[in-house]
Design a protein around this motif. Structure first.
Motif, PDB file in Angstrom:
ATOM      1  N   VAL A  60     -43.330  47.968  59.359  1.00 26.99           N
ATOM      2  CA  VAL A  60     -42.474  48.266  58.209  1.00 26.99           C
ATOM      3  C   VAL A  60     -43.242  48.043  56.912  1.00 26.99           C
ATOM      4  O   VAL A  60     -43.191  48.874  55.998  1.00 26.99           O
ATOM      5  CB  VAL A  60     -41.177  47.426  58.253  1.00 26.99           C
ATOM      6  N   ARG A  61     -43.964  46.948  56.816  1.00 26.27           N
ATOM      7  CA  ARG A  61     -44.756  46.690  55.601  1.00 26.27           C
ATOM      8  C   ARG A  61     -45.782  47.801  55.377  1.00 26.27           C
ATOM      9  O   ARG A  61     -46.005  48.228  54.241  1.00 26.27           O
ATOM     10  CB  ARG A  61     -45.458  45.339  55.686  1.00 26.27           C
ATOM     11  N   ALA A  64     -36.829  40.073  52.478  1.00 31.91           N
ATOM     12  CA  ALA A  64     -35.956  41.148  52.945  1.00 31.91           C
ATOM     13  C   ALA A  64     -36.590  41.884  54.128  1.00 31.91           C
ATOM     14  O   ALA A  64     -35.921  42.186  55.118  1.00 31.91           O
ATOM     15  CB  ALA A  64     -35.661  42.115  51.803  1.00 31.91           C
ATOM     16  N   VAL A  65     -37.882  42.153  54.028  1.00 33.65           N
ATOM     17  CA  VAL A  65     -38.586  42.823  55.126  1.00 33.65           C
ATOM     18  C   VAL A  65     -38.607  41.922  56.356  1.00 33.65           C
ATOM     19  O   VAL A  65     -38.408  42.377  57.487  1.00 33.65           O
ATOM     20  CB  VAL A  65     -40.016  43.226  54.707  1.00 33.65           C
ATOM     21  N   GLU A  66     -38.820  40.638  56.139  1.00 37.15           N
ATOM     22  CA  GLU A  66     -38.834  39.697  57.262  1.00 37.15           C
ATOM     23  C   GLU A  66     -37.471  39.639  57.953  1.00 37.15           C
ATOM     24  O   GLU A  66     -37.386  39.656  59.182  1.00 37.15           O
ATOM     25  CB  GLU A  66     -39.240  38.306  56.784  1.00 37.15           C
ATOM     26  N   LEU A  67     -36.390  39.581  57.164  1.00 40.74           N
ATOM     27  CA  LEU A  67     -35.048  39.559  57.746  1.00 40.74           C
ATOM     28  C   LEU A  67     -34.785  40.832  58.548  1.00 40.74           C
ATOM     29  O   LEU A  67     -34.277  40.782  59.663  1.00 40.74           O
ATOM     30  CB  LEU A  67     -33.987  39.412  56.650  1.00 40.74           C
ATOM     31  N   CYS A  68     -35.172  41.962  58.002  1.00 43.57           N
ATOM     32  CA  CYS A  68     -35.004  43.238  58.691  1.00 43.57           C
ATOM     33  C   CYS A  68     -35.736  43.217  60.033  1.00 43.57           C
ATOM     34  O   CYS A  68     -35.173  43.598  61.068  1.00 43.57           O
ATOM     35  CB  CYS A  68     -35.520  44.362  57.806  1.00 43.57           C
ATOM     36  N   ALA A 128     -35.435  49.612  62.123  1.00 45.19           N
ATOM     37  CA  ALA A 128     -35.865  48.858  60.945  1.00 45.19           C
ATOM     38  C   ALA A 128     -36.035  49.780  59.741  1.00 45.19           C
ATOM     39  O   ALA A 128     -35.624  49.443  58.625  1.00 45.19           O
ATOM     40  CB  ALA A 128     -37.172  48.122  61.239  1.00 45.19           C
ATOM     41  N   LEU A 129     -36.598  50.943  59.962  1.00 45.47           N
ATOM     42  CA  LEU A 129     -36.775  51.893  58.863  1.00 45.47           C
ATOM     43  C   LEU A 129     -35.433  52.433  58.392  1.00 45.47           C
ATOM     44  O   LEU A 129     -35.233  52.655  57.190  1.00 45.47           O
ATOM     45  CB  LEU A 129     -37.721  53.016  59.285  1.00 45.47           C
ATOM     46  N   ASP A 130     -34.495  52.620  59.312  1.00 39.33           N
ATOM     47  CA  ASP A 130     -33.135  53.027  58.930  1.00 39.33           C
ATOM     48  C   ASP A 130     -32.473  51.960  58.067  1.00 39.33           C
ATOM     49  O   ASP A 130     -31.795  52.271  57.083  1.00 39.33           O
ATOM     50  CB  ASP A 130     -32.274  53.295  60.162  1.00 39.33           C
ATOM     51  N   ILE A 131     -32.664  50.703  58.449  1.00 40.70           N
ATOM     52  CA  ILE A 131     -32.088  49.599  57.670  1.00 40.70           C
ATOM     53  C   ILE A 131     -32.676  49.583  56.263  1.00 40.70           C
ATOM     54  O   ILE A 131     -31.942  49.438  55.281  1.00 40.70           O
ATOM     55  CB  ILE A 131     -32.315  48.252  58.383  1.00 40.70           C
ATOM     56  N   CYS A 132     -33.978  49.750  56.160  1.00 42.38           N
ATOM     57  CA  CYS A 132     -34.620  49.754  54.836  1.00 42.38           C
ATOM     58  C   CYS A 132     -34.127  50.927  53.993  1.00 42.38           C
ATOM     59  O   CYS A 132     -33.858  50.768  52.795  1.00 42.38           O
ATOM     60  CB  CYS A 132     -36.135  49.799  54.980  1.00 42.38           C
ATOM     61  N   ARG A 133     -33.996  52.085  54.606  1.00 45.25           N
ATOM     62  CA  ARG A 133     -33.492  53.253  53.887  1.00 45.25           C
ATOM     63  C   ARG A 133     -32.077  52.987  53.380  1.00 45.25           C
ATOM     64  O   ARG A 133     -31.763  53.209  52.215  1.00 45.25           O
ATOM     65  CB  ARG A 133     -33.506  54.490  54.780  1.00 45.25           C
ATOM     66  N   ARG A 134     -31.226  52.455  54.261  1.00 41.82           N
ATOM     67  CA  ARG A 134     -29.841  52.192  53.877  1.00 41.82           C
ATOM     68  C   ARG A 134     -29.766  51.098  52.825  1.00 41.82           C
ATOM     69  O   ARG A 134     -28.956  51.167  51.898  1.00 41.82           O
ATOM     70  CB  ARG A 134     -29.013  51.805  55.113  1.00 41.82           C
ATOM     71  N   ALA A 135     -30.594  50.079  52.927  1.00 43.82           N
ATOM     72  CA  ALA A 135     -30.617  49.003  51.925  1.00 43.82           C
ATOM     73  C   ALA A 135     -31.011  49.557  50.560  1.00 43.82           C
ATOM     74  O   ALA A 135     -30.444  49.153  49.533  1.00 43.82           O
ATOM     75  CB  ALA A 135     -31.577  47.895  52.351  1.00 43.82           C
TER      76      ALA A 135
END
Length: 116
Positions: free
Chosen positions: A36-37, A50-54, A68-75
């Motif tokens: 993700v990073r 935030a990335v660590e929690l995801c 994980a990428l979906d979560i980041c996009r939605r966040a």
């Protein structure tokens, strides 16, 4: 992404594909976080925590980096929506930093995406 696809195909197609299966293990937290990073390296908008929690949430649930990428996009969408509700102009310019996406946005995205 169905595991029984070869069995569901017609016999003619089935014989050409064969039955050799490859099973991929789920990613561990450290691997999810690293991927993700790497994907977000050009977008300095996410706080490290935030990335660590995801990564922790996804590794505990499925280990699928797509989640994980979906979560980041939605966040990011949640953070942008909240910013617009507050009528704040977007931060731009060389010396101004991006508005950071934090744990609260990740947590809301996780709840939204995992509740179904």
């Amino acid at each position: 992404n169905t595991i029984d696809l070869p069995e569901r195909l017609l016999p003619r197609v089935h014989s050409r594909l064969g039955l050799k299966r490859l099973t991929f293990s789920p990613y561990q937290r450290e691997e999810v976080e690293m991927i993700v990073r790497d994907r977000l390296k050009e977008i300095p908008a996410f706080e490290n925590e935030a990335v660590e929690l995801c990564a922790r949430k996804v590794a505990a649930r499925s280990g699928d980096v797509r989640g994980a990428l979906d979560i980041c996009r939605r966040a990011a969408e949640i953070a942008e929506r909240d910013r617009r509700k507050q009528k704040q102009p977007p931060r731009r310019g060389k010396e101004e930093k991006y508005e950071r996406i934090g744990i609260a946005s990740i947590d809301r995205a996780v709840r939204e995406l995992f509740s179904s």
